[in-house]
Design a protein around this motif. Structure first.
Motif, short mmCIF file in Angstrom:
data_model
loop_
_atom_site.label_atom_id
_atom_site.label_comp_id
_atom_site.label_asym_id
_atom_site.label_seq_id
_atom_site.Cartn_x
_atom_site.Cartn_y
_atom_site.Cartn_z
N TYR A 1 0.84 -1.20 0.00
CA TYR A 1 0.00 0.00 0.00
C TYR A 1 0.87 1.25 0.00
O TYR A 1 1.72 1.43 0.87
N LEU A 2 0.67 2.10 -0.99
CA LEU A 2 1.38 3.37 -1.08
C LEU A 2 0.43 4.49 -0.69
O LEU A 2 -0.75 4.47 -1.04
N TYR A 3 0.95 5.46 0.04
CA TYR A 3 0.10 6.59 0.41
C TYR A 3 -0.37 7.32 -0.85
O TYR A 3 0.36 7.41 -1.84
N PRO A 4 -1.61 7.85 -0.81
CA PRO A 4 -2.14 8.57 -1.98
C PRO A 4 -1.20 9.70 -2.40
O PRO A 4 -0.51 10.29 -1.55
N PRO A 5 -1.16 10.03 -3.68
CA PRO A 5 -0.24 11.06 -4.18
C PRO A 5 -0.32 12.38 -3.43
O PRO A 5 0.71 12.98 -3.11
N ARG A 6 -1.52 12.85 -3.14
CA ARG A 6 -1.67 14.13 -2.45
C ARG A 6 -1.06 14.08 -1.05
O ARG A 6 -0.42 15.03 -0.60
#
Length: 467
Positions: free
Chosen positions: A264-269
């Motif tokens: 899981y990658l943190y959302p771009p924003r």
């Protein structure tokens, strides 16, 4: 008396091959049933979300079995799971605590007021001592409230149902008065990390895999040590194949969970905002496009060819949940205190005749329950970045339901910490899945209530079968 396994049943000569294998491996059939139910729930929600919202990206094309949703599910489970480990001992002791939700609210609000209105002006906003004082205060306050409940129950001879029902009403009112009816926010910036907020609130993929490796080694050593103890005291050990299977399944679960949280990658924003707030250089041309490529991270943050990403790994709330689960399992199975709790729950009169101070034991159990509520209050308020009087609403329902679903008998004397944590995960899965499908909260409460009654019904059938 310790946590019980499923060893009852008909004579071995009348059993089928599968039943004999399960008995030889000492597998709890109720635990298997709960895992099967959880699998059905997960797959069902993923398929339904795929039908309603095509392109979700899950295992079956839905939105439930995605790394993002499962990561969030683990974080959400931590609040209920921590309290559930304490509720196991309370119920095993033939008591009940209906006040944990309101207790969480009052502890969270009091801790928030301490941070925002007392420590902040006194020490300065962001002072490194604020979060430490707040954490200690929350745990001590929770333990004090729990001890108060325990004294009324043990020495005041008031039924725990009445005492904690009064607490359910009174503590929520006290929380409202402390907060003056307003939301207390924001929390200390370091305190917020305990709730899993932001990339800095996770340990990253490298440390997560290291933790998984340590866990696998620990599982292997625990199995070997258990086998040696049985041989030392002339108890029949499990078959070697069963021991190996335990290690393989345990390690597979650990490695699989680690792979999910690391994917899981943190959302771009969120990633971009974190980089800007912490003065981390963003590669040229990737502003507003963070997350385009997966980077190998050192300290979780690196510049890379196509963008900037933040890999999560295990978040702090999940680590706290796992640590509490391990400690409470040790307390329940390997300490005199734990043995006394199970012995008293199994037969209070015999425990008293054996010299167990059941009144003091009751106070200790409720004190421990309060301290665990304090830990959950820390996680909940840190995750929300605020403390409100509604923070613990209906938590007592979910905590009791999770404990019962996890195999804790309301008749006392039987319960497992591991099963209770799985029960909390199952309960949260129901909530999360129904929220994902935009099901009205009223229907969610109906489902939770039905599941609780069904779990007690199954427990009663199981107890009659093994007698």
């Amino acid at each position: 008396m310790t946590e019980q396994s499923n060893t009852g049943g008909p004579a071995a000569s009348n059993e089928g091959l599968l039943t004999r294998l399960i008995r030889a491996a000492e597998i709890d059939t109720r635990m298997l049933g709960m895992l099967a139910a959880m699998l059905v729930i997960w797959v069902g929600f993923d398929i339904i979300s795929s039908i309603l919202r095509p392109g979700g990206g899950g295992l079956f094309g839905g939105s439930f079995l995605t790394s993002r949703n499962l990561w969030i599910l683990l974080v959400q489970t931590s609040v209920i799971a921590v309290m559930t480990t304490g509720m196991v001992l309370v119920i095993v002791l033939r008591q009940i605590d209906l006040s944990v939700g309101s207790m969480l609210s009052i502890v969270a609000v009091a801790t928030g007021v301490l941070q925002v209105f007392e420590l902040g002006p006194m020490l300065g906003v962001g002072h490194p001592a604020i979060w430490i004082i707040a954490v200690l205060f929350a745990i001590v306050l929770g333990a004090a409230i729990g001890a108060f409940n325990g004294v009324l129950i043990a020495y005041g001879q008031i039924p725990s149902f009445i005492v904690t029902l009064g607490g359910l009403i009174a503590f929520s009112g006290a929380a409202f008065l402390i907060a003056s009816g307003v939301t207390v926010a924001p929390m200390d910036k370091t305190f917020k990390l305990i709730g899993g907020n932001g990339p800095a609130a996770s340990i990253g993929p490298v440390w997560s895999w290291a933790l998984a490796a340590v866990a696998c080694i620990g599982i292997g050593l625990a199995v070997v040590a258990g086998r040696r103890r049985r041989l030392t005291f002339n108890f029949k050990p499990k078959p070697v194949w069963a021991e190996i299977l335990s290690v393989v399944v345990g390690c597979a679960a650990v490695l699989g969970t680690t792979a999910v949280v690391n994917s899981y990658l943190y959302p771009p924003r969120v990633a971009e905002r974190f980089a800007l707030d912490n003065k981390i250089p963003i590669p040229p041309g990737v502003e507003n496009k963070a997350g385009q490529a997966i980077c190998q991270a050192a300290d979780k943050v690196v510049s890379c060819l196509d963008g900037l990403t933040f890999q999560t790994g295990y978040p702090i709330p999940v680590l706290i949940m796992l640590a509490v689960g391990l400690v409470m399992t040790f307390v329940a199975r390997r300490t005199r205190f734990g043995r006394y709790v199970f012995a008293t729950g199994g037969n209070p009169e015999a425990a008293e005749l054996a010299g167990v101070n059941t009144k003091r034991l009751t106070v200790m159990v409720f004190t421990l329950m309060g301290a665990l509520v304090g830990i959950s209050a820390i996680i909940a308020s840190a995750r929300l970045d605020a403390a409100t009087t509604a923070l613990g609403t209906l938590n007592e329902l979910y905590v009791i339901a999770a404990a019962v679903i996890g195999g804790t008998s309301l008749a006392g004397g039987i319960g497992t910490i591991f099963g209770a944590i799985l029960g909390a995960l199952l309960m949260q899965s129901l909530q999360s899945g129904m929220a994902l499908l935009n099901v009205d909260s009223a229907y969610t409460n109906i489902v939770v209530g039905v599941v609780l009654v069904f779990a007690v019904f199954v427990d009663q059938i199981y107890r009659r079968r093994v007698k």
